[in-house]
Write a protein that holds these residues in place. Structure first.
Motif, PDB file in Angstrom:
ATOM      1  N   TYR A 260      25.004  18.978  18.560  1.00  0.00           N
ATOM      2  CA  TYR A 260      26.176  19.807  18.851  1.00  0.00           C
ATOM      3  C   TYR A 260      27.147  18.983  19.687  1.00  0.00           C
ATOM      4  O   TYR A 260      26.734  18.271  20.618  1.00  0.00           O
ATOM      5  N   SER A 261      28.440  19.085  19.353  1.00  0.00           N
ATOM      6  CA  SER A 261      29.466  18.334  20.070  1.00  0.00           C
ATOM      7  C   SER A 261      30.551  19.272  20.591  1.00  0.00           C
ATOM      8  O   SER A 261      30.824  20.323  20.000  1.00  0.00           O
ATOM      9  N   PHE A 262      31.155  18.864  21.684  1.00  0.00           N
ATOM     10  CA  PHE A 262      32.292  19.613  22.225  1.00  0.00           C
ATOM     11  C   PHE A 262      33.131  18.669  23.070  1.00  0.00           C
ATOM     12  O   PHE A 262      32.673  17.611  23.516  1.00  0.00           O
ATOM     13  N   ASP A 263      34.378  19.067  23.280  1.00  0.00           N
ATOM     14  CA  ASP A 263      35.310  18.305  24.113  1.00  0.00           C
ATOM     15  C   ASP A 263      35.655  19.120  25.361  1.00  0.00           C
ATOM     16  O   ASP A 263      35.622  20.356  25.341  1.00  0.00           O
ATOM     17  N   PHE A 264      35.997  18.421  26.416  1.00  0.00           N
ATOM     18  CA  PHE A 264      36.545  19.089  27.591  1.00  0.00           C
ATOM     19  C   PHE A 264      37.438  18.118  28.334  1.00  0.00           C
ATOM     20  O   PHE A 264      37.358  16.896  28.135  1.00  0.00           O
ATOM     21  N   GLU A 265      38.283  18.648  29.185  1.00  0.00           N
ATOM     22  CA  GLU A 265      39.187  17.830  29.989  1.00  0.00           C
ATOM     23  C   GLU A 265      38.821  18.017  31.444  1.00  0.00           C
ATOM     24  O   GLU A 265      38.815  19.139  31.963  1.00  0.00           O
ATOM     25  N   GLY A 266      38.491  16.925  32.133  1.00  0.00           N
ATOM     26  CA  GLY A 266      38.119  17.037  33.536  1.00  0.00           C
ATOM     27  C   GLY A 266      37.296  15.852  34.000  1.00  0.00           C
ATOM     28  O   GLY A 266      37.346  14.760  33.421  1.00  0.00           O
ATOM     29  N   ILE A 267      36.488  16.091  35.065  1.00  0.00           N
ATOM     30  CA  ILE A 267      35.688  15.012  35.650  1.00  0.00           C
ATOM     31  C   ILE A 267      34.187  15.327  35.651  1.00  0.00           C
ATOM     32  O   ILE A 267      33.385  14.511  36.115  1.00  0.00           O
ATOM     33  N   GLY A 268      33.819  16.506  35.140  1.00  0.00           N
ATOM     34  CA  GLY A 268      32.395  16.841  35.124  1.00  0.00           C
ATOM     35  C   GLY A 268      32.133  18.109  34.341  1.00  0.00           C
ATOM     36  O   GLY A 268      33.054  18.879  34.036  1.00  0.00           O
TER      37      GLY A 268
END
Length: 515
Positions: free
Chosen positions: A415-423
């Motif tokens: 499973y893959s996902f993206d996110f924006e941030g530092i953790g």
């Protein structure tokens, strides 16, 4: 000018009255062995009483208080009934006893690995920092890494705070020694504010042996905590608000809620009313002690009615106050039926209250003699200590939760996902597909790989067993700020079990600004 003099004198008097008096203990305090034993018994008994009293309301009042008109029951035989029929309630006690038992079997110099292995392999169920620390120990990580916030998303949680009673009961009048005894053990499962909670509680217990002033016990114990820490700042606020609103604990509660109720670390508490963070629950311990003014009933009521972890908080407050008062002076109302329970072994242990009373006296006498005190016949002379602040630790610095995204999917193969941030923290669990299998302790262990931006960063075991489980599936902090792609690859499958993802918690390097 004379018309201004009276108001100015009045203000000066009020300020003086509300400012804690700086006092020093005498260099030595001498107690009889009987008095020392009575105080140790009061500490353990107070802890059990508070845990029993607050048990029915534990985490049922999150972000709110328990109103005065709502009765909380207490009756003769309640303690024994609870110990026999709901033994899991006493997790803070039998965790305490795990470490006491190691000291008894292996001596005061037992290495931290003995304590870590004893609790990691025990049969009891654990949650939060305790379970994350247990998983780390069982999978080859050693303390203090097992409790560090980079390896334990629950590092700031209450766990060591509710288990640190042993350290203060072993170190009468010696808050620094209490903190030192708890330091390596507390870092098995906690770090930063989570460790400070246990250090603070241990120091309060130690001071409760040699002072009958609750305000002094609280303010002096806080001196063991670095002033730069958020834990210190929270408790210092509670003390300050008590000076400002000395008769209104609810006003203080609201001030705590306004300033300190935002959880940052615990993935189960961020963006929710549920809060198992050490500092806010320690604030409720202090609330009970300060506004209870040495009255056991008031202390029990306030520390329980503040909500959140409403069994552990009165357990700590009751144990500290029970140590100050001594067993004999705990009101009979609260001890009704206690004697019937004192020979019952706590579940998962071979230790009863009567046995731990004796063991703790033995350990306390040993610690006293090791630290400049002496035991001469029936007289026990304690070399008291002036509290000193420990080193600064602060977990989750520069990390601000900005999103909680619902997933609620099983991992088929990856499973893959993206996110924006530092953790991020990926919540979930390995579990049976069929509810009928939940009652069985499965030996199935999934294996999974974590890839961050195309690079494999970890291969983890994901046990189905509740006592061996990984509390969260994966997490990573201190990433470069920006967009990241996460891929989780499952290396094995099982016909009767799945790996379920529930939520994704995302951190940024700056907080979200309210519009």
């Amino acid at each position: 000018m004379r018309y201004l003099l009276f108001p100015l004198l009045t203000v000066a008097f009020l300020v003086a009255a509300l400012t804690p008096v700086s006092r020093k203990l005498p260099k030595t305090v001498t107690l009889t062995k009987a008095t020392l034993q009575d105080k140790i018994k009061g500490g353990w008994a107070g802890q059990v009483i508070g845990c029993t009293f607050g048990g029915p309301t534990e985490f049922r009042y999150n972000g709110t208080m328990i109103n005065d008109y709502q009765p909380i029951e207490w009756y003769d035989g309640y303690i024994k009934q609870t110990m026999l029929n709901n033994p899991g309630l006493y997790d803070d006690v039998y965790m305490d006893l795990t470490f006491v038992d190691v000291f008894e079997r292996k001596g005061l110099d037992a290495p931290v690995a003995e304590h870590a292995n004893a609790y990691a392999t025990a049969g009891y169920m654990l949650w939060h920092a305790n379970q994350a620390g247990r998983y780390n120990i069982l999978n080859g990580m050693k303390a203090p890494d097992s409790g560090h916030w980079l390896n334990n998303p629950h590092a700031d949680d209450i766990d060591f705070q509710i288990e640190a009673d042993f350290s203060g009961l072993m170190a009468p009048g010696m808050p620094n020694t209490a903190v030192q005894l708890g330091d390596p053990i507390g870092h098995i499962m906690n770090y930063g504010d989570g460790w400070y909670g246990g250090a603070f509680v241990g120091a309060m217990y130690a001071l409760a042996f040699v002072s009958n002033d609750v305000n002094y016990i609280v303010s002096e114990a806080l001196k063991t905590i670095p002033a730069q820490s958020t834990f210190y700042q929270c408790i210092n606020d509670v003390i300050r608000w008590h000076q400002q609103y000395p008769t209104d604990w609810k006003r203080n509660w609201f001030e705590i809620q306004k300033k300190w109720s935002d959880d940052v670390g615990c993935p189960d508490g961020v963006f929710r009313a549920f809060n198992i963070d050490a500092k806010i629950n320690a604030a409720y311990i202090v609330l009970g002690l300060l506004y209870g003014k040495g009255d056991f009933t008031k202390t029990m009521e306030i520390s329980t009615r503040a909500g959140q972890d409403s069994d552990c908080n009165p357990a700590s407050a009751g144990g500290i106050l029970g140590t100050m008062l001594g067993y004999a002076k705990i009101p009979a109302y609260w001890k009704q039926g206690l004697s019937e329970a004192e020979d019952i072994d706590f579940k998962y242990t071979t230790v009863s209250l009567n046995e731990v009373y004796a063991m703790s006296l033995k350990h306390a006498l040993q610690v006293i003699e090791r630290n400049g005190g002496r035991v001469t016949g029936d007289a026990v002379t304690i070399a008291t200590q002036t509290p000193k602040a420990v080193r600064l630790e602060q977990g989750f610095s520069g990390h601000f939760p900005v999103q909680l995204r619902s997933i609620n999917k099983d991992i088929e193969s990856e499973y893959s996902f993206d996110f924006e941030g530092i953790g991020f923290v990926l919540k979930g669990e390995a579990k049976p597909k069929n509810r009928s299998l939940w009652q069985y302790e499965s030996e199935v262990v999934f294996r999974a790989e974590l890839y961050i931006d195309g690079q494999k960063t970890e291969t983890a075991n994901l046990p189905v067993s509740f006592t061996k489980r990984r509390h969260e599936l994966f997490w990573k902090y201190q990433l470069p700020n920006g967009k990241h792609t996460i891929r989780v690859k499952l290396l094995n499958s099982d016909a009767d079990h799945v790996v379920r993802m529930t939520d994704l918690l995302v951190y940024s390097d700056r907080p979200v600004k309210a519009r």
